[in-house]
Design an enzyme around this catalytic site. Structure first.
Site, PDB file in Angstrom:
ATOM      1  N   HIS A  45      -4.582  -7.866  -0.181  1.00 31.00           N
ATOM      2  CA  HIS A  45      -4.269  -6.781   0.718  1.00 31.00           C
ATOM      3  C   HIS A  45      -4.006  -6.133  -1.083  1.00 31.00           C
ATOM      4  O   HIS A  45      -3.639  -6.196  -2.086  1.00 31.00           O
ATOM      5  CB  HIS A  45      -3.341  -6.766   1.651  1.00 31.00           C
TER       6      HIS A  45
ATOM      7  N   CYS B 275       2.368  -9.344   3.562  1.00 29.12           N
ATOM      8  CA  CYS B 275       2.336  -8.624   2.739  1.00 29.12           C
ATOM      9  C   CYS B 275       4.205  -8.705   2.564  1.00 29.12           C
ATOM     10  O   CYS B 275       5.008  -8.052   1.777  1.00 29.12           O
ATOM     11  CB  CYS B 275       2.263  -7.236   2.700  1.00 29.12           C
TER      12      CYS B 275
ATOM     13  N   GLU C  70      -1.480  -4.326  -1.586  1.00 32.16           N
ATOM     14  CA  GLU C  70       0.350  -4.634  -2.044  1.00 32.16           C
ATOM     15  C   GLU C  70      -0.017  -6.062  -2.915  1.00 32.16           C
ATOM     16  O   GLU C  70       0.570  -6.157  -3.696  1.00 32.16           O
ATOM     17  CB  GLU C  70       1.215  -4.817  -0.471  1.00 32.16           C
TER      18      GLU C  70
HETATM   19 ZN   LIG Z   1      -0.960  -6.844   4.203  1.00 26.23          ZN
END
Ligand SMILES: [Zn+2]
Ligand SMILES: [Zn+2]
Lengths: 185, 415
Positions: free
Chosen positions: A61, A103, A63
């Site tokens: 992802h 995340c 992040e």
């Molecule tokens: Zn995530």
């Protein structure tokens, strides 16, 4: 005082614009359009966008990409572990969609200072939607000794949502045929 | 048999209670005029939806003195009391407007999983019953043969957890159960993350770990741990197990070639290895390319093996990847992420790792030791019970019932 506040909200949306630009880059690469920037002392020091399709790793992802690039940068600069922790505690993340549970936990582990996000993540959100991992005074606080961080949603949310709409109208090419994947952020 | 003291326990999506002792929450409810039922329910669903109580029916029909009586749930009571003033303004208005007289009653907090639970719930307040749709084969029991396989992999992962010497680490093994083959294995890399590793180096790192441990993979590993996951060896330390202490800085490392990466928990690393293996095995996966893929001489494949590979080959990653030279793979044989795969972990994963395994579509998770500090599969959170997630795995604890360990202190894992 009013002027300081408006200056702040102005820079908040300016940084979110940069995150949205990252999300657009992801969209161009046929990735789920989520992007982020990490800001220290009002300067962007890292950015990231979704790379789950390209890597075939559904944990890549935006992040995680940004955190990894920061860690790499800082360690090549020779920063020690405690320096790294100190730096993270001054960092603010701007991300187009509420961090997912993964995340949100990761951001707490690195000890980020603050998070601003665009749209909420009803299915996976870890900053209030499903779990509240940013919030150490949640119902689990007696169990979890983690580090909390301040989290504010709804920054340029409609722009983030319209990117998702564009993406799902096209369809996620890497998802198995019968069903489409939902937002992975 | 070496593993006869082990037991596979399903960890369900909600805490398990005897049907008669299911947890409840307090709600405000009120008797209503049956003629108003439709109007009121529509209004209530609008202003006070029962978000976390979707299994609870809004209206209860009961029989009082031979007459049918309808009651409706208004809202949850607030945490501290049952003061009517704690209701939202628009609810209070509605109450006044329709001259309702709220009373406090109890409803069951969690949806029923069994019919027995559902029947008990109805005695308090009616609920709906939808047997879980995400049930996965294997929940209801393992054959002796299946159990043996599970114990073998768990043995292997516990050896990995101990392979870093006196520092215990979390360890992960991803397995394709359909061909009984290890896809990849990994340990925590919080202090040994190497920023310069490319895919191939990453691969050989994973392979080496597996091969090293292969030499000791034939005995029982349970003797190295106490019942709660603390090591037998008092010198061994749990302080560096990633998922147990995710907020803790590790002690500074002495070597300059070592890097700190607080997110390289074993499960995350294993997912990365398996993704890089996937890219290696199926390099060109263009959207429109429907041709089957011819492997080159170094090509590797997981498919096409005799279904029952012997356990002795199990940790030998070098060999298990070698397909027949003329093997042709069709695109459809390539798994999507880790669909259909199992993962074995020494310790219950933290929220980050557990969610990563949702994202990567793992089918089943087996862990040996619970994680009371930060575990997300039953201890602190329970991700397998979060209905909103788009994928659900089945979770099992492989519990050690070593009689010698029974005497061990029960003061938590971290010593
Ligand atoms: Zn995530
Ligand atoms: Zn973890």
């Amino acid at each position: 005082m009013g002027s300081i506040e408006s200056e702040d909200s102005c820079s908040t949306s300016a940084f979110m614009e940069l995150a949205i630009q990252e999300a657009k880059n992801a969209l161009e690469r046929l990735e789920v359009p989520v992007g982020c920037v990490i800001v220290e002392n009002k300067k962007v020091i890292a950015s990231g966008s979704n790379r789950t399709n390209e890597t075939r790793n559904a944990t890549r992802h935006a992040e995680m990409e940004a955190i990894d690039s920061l860690l790499q940068q800082w360690q090549q600069d020779g920063l020690s572990q405690s320096d790294l922790a100190k730096r993270f505690s001054k960092c603010v993340l701007y991300v187009t969609c509420e961090p997912c549970i993964m995340c949100a936990a990761a951001l707490s582990y690195v000890g980020i200072k603050e998070v601003y996000y665009g749209c909420a993540n009803d299915k996976f959100g870890g900053c209030g939607s499903i779990l509240s991992l940013h919030n150490t005074s949640s119902e689990y606080s007696n169990l979890v000794e983690g580090k909390g961080y301040k989290c504010t949603g709804g920054i340029l949310a409609s722009e983030a949502v319209s990117l998702f709409q564009t993406f799902y109208e096209r369809g996620n090419p890497k998802a198995p045929k019968p069903h489409r994947t939902v937002v992975q952020s | 048999m070496v593993n006869s003291n082990w037991e596979i326990i399903h960890i369900p999506g909600k805490p398990s209670y005897p049907p008669t002792q299911q947890p409840t929450v307090s709600v405000f409810a009120s008797v209503i005029d049956p003629k108003l039922a439709n109007t009121l329910v529509r209004k209530l669903n609008n202003i006070a939806p029962l978000e976390n109580l979707r299994h609870v029916k809004r209206v209860r029909k009961s029989c009082v003195d031979g007459k049918t009586q309808l009651s409706v749930i208004l809202c949850l009571t607030d945490e501290n009391g049952t003061d009517l003033d704690s209701m939202a303004i628009d609810l209070l208005e509605l109450t006044t407007c329709y001259q309702l007289s709220p009373f406090v009653t109890q409803v069951c907090k969690y949806a029923a999983i069994t019919k027995e639970e559902w029947e008990e719930q109805g005695k308090l307040w009616p609920t709906s019953f939808h047997p879980p749709t995400y049930n996965i084969d294997g929940i209801t029991g393992f054959s002796e043969e299946d159990s043996k396989v599970v114990f073998d992999y768990m043995n292997f992962v516990l050896k990995l957890a101990k392979s870093a010497g006196c520092q215990l680490v979390n360890a992960a093994v991803i397995v394709d159960p359909s061909v009984n083959q290890i896809i990849t294995s990994a340990c925590d890399e919080i202090s040994s993350w190497n920023v310069n590793l490319d895919d191939n180096e990453v691969r050989s790192l994973g392979t080496n770990e597996a091969s090293i441990s292969h030499s000791v993979a034939n005995g029982s590993s349970s003797s190295m741990f106490n019942l709660d996951g603390s090591p037998d060896d008092p010198q061994a330390s749990c302080s560096r197990i990633s998922c147990l202490n995710p907020w803790q800085l590790p002690p500074p490392s002495s070597s300059t070639s070592c890097f700190w990466h607080p997110l390289r928990h074993a499960a995350m690393v294993a997912i990365e290895y398996s993704a890089s293996r996937d890219r290696r095995l199926y390099p060109s996966m263009g959207e429109t390319d429907e041709r089957s893929i011819q492997l080159d001489s170094n090509g590797t494949s997981t498919v096409g093996f005799p279904a029952k590979r012997q356990k002795t080959n199990l940790p030998n990653v070098n060999n298990t990847d070698d397909p027949p030279a003329d093997r042709v793979l069709s695109k459809s044989e390539r798994p999507y992420l880790c669909t259909g795969y199992d993962i074995y972990l020494a310790w219950e994963p933290c929220a980050m790792c557990a969610m990563a395994l949702v994202h990567q579509r793992v089918r089943r998770i087996f862990y040996a030791f619970p994680n009371p500090n930060a575990g997300a599969l039953g201890s602190v959170y329970r991700l397998q019970g979060e209905k909103s997630l788009n994928h659900h795995y089945a979770v099992f604890q492989v519990k050690l019932h070593d009689e010698e360990s029974m005497a061990v202190t029960n003061d938590g894992i971290v010593k």
